[in-house]
Design a protein around this motif. Structure first.
Motif, PDB file in Angstrom:
ATOM      1  N   LYS A  78     -21.571  50.334   1.130  1.00 25.25           N
ATOM      2  CA  LYS A  78     -21.418  51.200   0.166  1.00 25.25           C
ATOM      3  C   LYS A  78     -22.189  52.107  -0.485  1.00 25.25           C
ATOM      4  N   PHE A  79     -22.743  52.856   0.561  1.00 23.95           N
ATOM      5  CA  PHE A  79     -23.268  54.244   0.511  1.00 23.95           C
ATOM      6  C   PHE A  79     -22.365  55.231   1.265  1.00 23.95           C
ATOM      7  N   ARG A  80     -21.571  55.618   0.431  1.00 22.44           N
ATOM      8  CA  ARG A  80     -20.187  56.894   1.510  1.00 22.44           C
ATOM      9  C   ARG A  80     -21.517  57.802   2.399  1.00 22.44           C
ATOM     10  N   SER A  81     -22.065  58.146   2.215  1.00 21.09           N
ATOM     11  CA  SER A  81     -22.714  59.209   3.105  1.00 21.09           C
ATOM     12  C   SER A  81     -23.081  58.836   3.735  1.00 21.09           C
ATOM     13  N   ARG A 270     -28.271  49.665  -8.743  1.00 18.29           N
ATOM     14  CA  ARG A 270     -28.909  47.803  -8.631  1.00 18.29           C
ATOM     15  C   ARG A 270     -28.270  46.982  -8.862  1.00 18.29           C
ATOM     16  N   GLU A 271     -27.671  47.246  -9.954  1.00 21.20           N
ATOM     17  CA  GLU A 271     -27.002  45.658 -10.436  1.00 21.20           C
ATOM     18  C   GLU A 271     -25.770  45.099  -9.242  1.00 21.20           C
ATOM     19  N   GLU A 272     -25.093  46.379  -8.691  1.00 25.29           N
ATOM     20  CA  GLU A 272     -23.717  46.034  -7.682  1.00 25.29           C
ATOM     21  C   GLU A 272     -24.762  45.468  -6.047  1.00 25.29           C
ATOM     22  N   ILE A 273     -25.537  46.241  -6.495  1.00 25.36           N
ATOM     23  CA  ILE A 273     -26.449  45.602  -5.081  1.00 25.36           C
ATOM     24  C   ILE A 273     -26.515  44.211  -5.084  1.00 25.36           C
ATOM     25  N   LEU A 274     -27.556  43.906  -6.226  1.00 19.93           N
ATOM     26  CA  LEU A 274     -27.403  42.326  -6.223  1.00 19.93           C
ATOM     27  C   LEU A 274     -26.252  41.497  -6.274  1.00 19.93           C
ATOM     28  N   GLU A 275     -25.445  42.324  -6.776  1.00 17.50           N
ATOM     29  CA  GLU A 275     -23.317  41.161  -6.440  1.00 17.50           C
ATOM     30  C   GLU A 275     -23.759  41.188  -5.297  1.00 17.50           C
ATOM     31  N   LEU A 276     -23.263  41.997  -4.509  1.00 18.93           N
ATOM     32  CA  LEU A 276     -23.431  42.169  -3.226  1.00 18.93           C
ATOM     33  C   LEU A 276     -24.637  41.285  -2.289  1.00 18.93           C
ATOM     34  N   ILE A 277     -25.512  41.157  -2.919  1.00 14.46           N
ATOM     35  CA  ILE A 277     -26.477  40.407  -2.222  1.00 14.46           C
ATOM     36  C   ILE A 277     -26.130  38.855  -2.252  1.00 14.46           C
ATOM     37  N   GLU A 278     -25.425  38.210  -3.535  1.00 14.94           N
ATOM     38  CA  GLU A 278     -25.248  37.551  -4.591  1.00 14.94           C
ATOM     39  C   GLU A 278     -23.875  36.378  -3.382  1.00 14.94           C
ATOM     40  N   SER A 279     -22.663  37.769  -2.990  1.00 10.98           N
ATOM     41  CA  SER A 279     -21.661  37.384  -2.648  1.00 10.98           C
ATOM     42  C   SER A 279     -21.725  36.906  -0.869  1.00 10.98           C
ATOM     43  N   SER A 280     -23.015  37.874  -0.078  1.00 12.78           N
ATOM     44  CA  SER A 280     -23.678  37.027   1.042  1.00 12.78           C
ATOM     45  C   SER A 280     -24.340  36.199   0.960  1.00 12.78           C
ATOM     46  N   ASN A 281     -24.955  35.965   0.426  1.00 11.35           N
ATOM     47  CA  ASN A 281     -25.422  34.123  -0.064  1.00 11.35           C
ATOM     48  C   ASN A 281     -24.830  32.940  -0.279  1.00 11.35           C
TER      49      ASN A 281
END
Length: 286
Positions: A78-81, A270-281
């Motif tokens: 999710k980091f474009r650069s 930060r919230e999007e990162i935590l959502e990505l972590i949750e979906s990965s879990n």
């Protein structure tokens, strides 16, 4: 012997190497990408091998899941650069995800009551000053200390106390400055991630915040600023020297409105990162 200790944020690096055919087309990111004042991702490149390092707030336990490859790579994408660095046709991992927790900045004074505590025992590199590995200053200090120690032992071969005094006089100032600079940066960054930007006289920030948020981004638009900031980052200059460069500080202030800002969506919140972590879990076994 005095010992100062400050807890650092956790870091989550992974080493990769580029494929030779694609190396020329791989363009380094223009600046450090910030996680909406809650985290930080940076890239350090050395020839064909590089590390992508995610720094996270140690008090947020959910970030521990980034030690898993699936969560780490999902967030990185999710980091474009930076995502292009990890593309399959550009690079391949040479390590797993290497989570580092319980990190501390530690400075041990070389003296006890004004004298070396153990004659003939010399502390170099991380053994006298351990700082956040995100900065990679331990290697620089170790090399500097090694050369200085060799010279001191040659000059004072038979006098162990003179060795200790001479070695400390050559290395203590730089070593202590490294500790102070990284400790200030970790305090500043941790408060910023919590939504409490520390105030100061450098464009309304403390010096650590000024370097991270103002001077570092200005590297891409001004060669003099770039030279000063990168010399500090690589310990070619002592950390405090930049603070005394009024010309560079003025130049950074002049450039504040000219520095390109990341476009919307350039990195996750930060919230999007935590959502990505949750979906990965949810998708991981066990």
């Amino acid at each position: 012997m005095s010992i100062e200790i400050l807890t650092s944020p956790s870091t989550v690096p992974r080493l990769l190497t580029t494929h030779g055919a694609d190396r020329a087309s791989l363009r380094a990111p223009s600046r450090t990408a910030s996680l909406a004042a809650r985290g930080e991702l940076s890239s350090r490149t050395l020839q064909t091998t590089f590390a992508i390092v995610l720094g996270v707030l140690a008090t947020e336990p959910r970030f521990k899941a980034l030690a898993r490859e699936s969560a780490y790579m999902k967030v990185l994408s999710k980091f474009r650069s930076l995502a292009p660095f990890a593309a399959h046709d550009v690079s391949r991992p040479i390590t797993g995800v290497l989570a580092m927790g319980s990190l501390s900045n530690v400075f041990r004074s070389p003296f006890l009551d004004g004298r070396p505590p153990v004659l003939g025992l010399h502390s170099v590199g991380d053994s006298c000053c351990h700082t956040n590995p995100l900065f990679a200053w331990g290697l620089c200090l170790g090399v500097d200390h090694g050369f200085e120690l060799g010279r001191v032992i040659h000059e004072h071969a038979e006098d162990l106390e003179s060795q200790g005094l001479a070695f400390a006089s050559l290395t203590e100032a730089e070593t202590e400055q490294c500790y102070e600079a990284v400790a200030e940066e970790d305090r500043d960054r941790t408060l910023t991630w919590k939504g409490k930007q520390p105030p100061g006289r450098w464009l309304g920030r403390g010096f650590a915040g000024f370097v991270r948020q103002c001077a570092a981004p200005a590297v891409v638009v001004d060669p003099e600023v770039a030279r000063a900031v990168l010399r500090r980052a690589n310990l070619l200059d002592r950390p405090r020297e930049l603070e005394e460069r009024d010309d560079i500080i003025r130049r950074v202030a002049e450039l504040e409105d000219k520095v390109p800002r990341p476009p919307p969506g350039a990195f996750p919140t930060r919230e999007e990162i935590l959502e990505l972590i949750e979906s990965s879990n949810k998708g991981s076994p066990g």
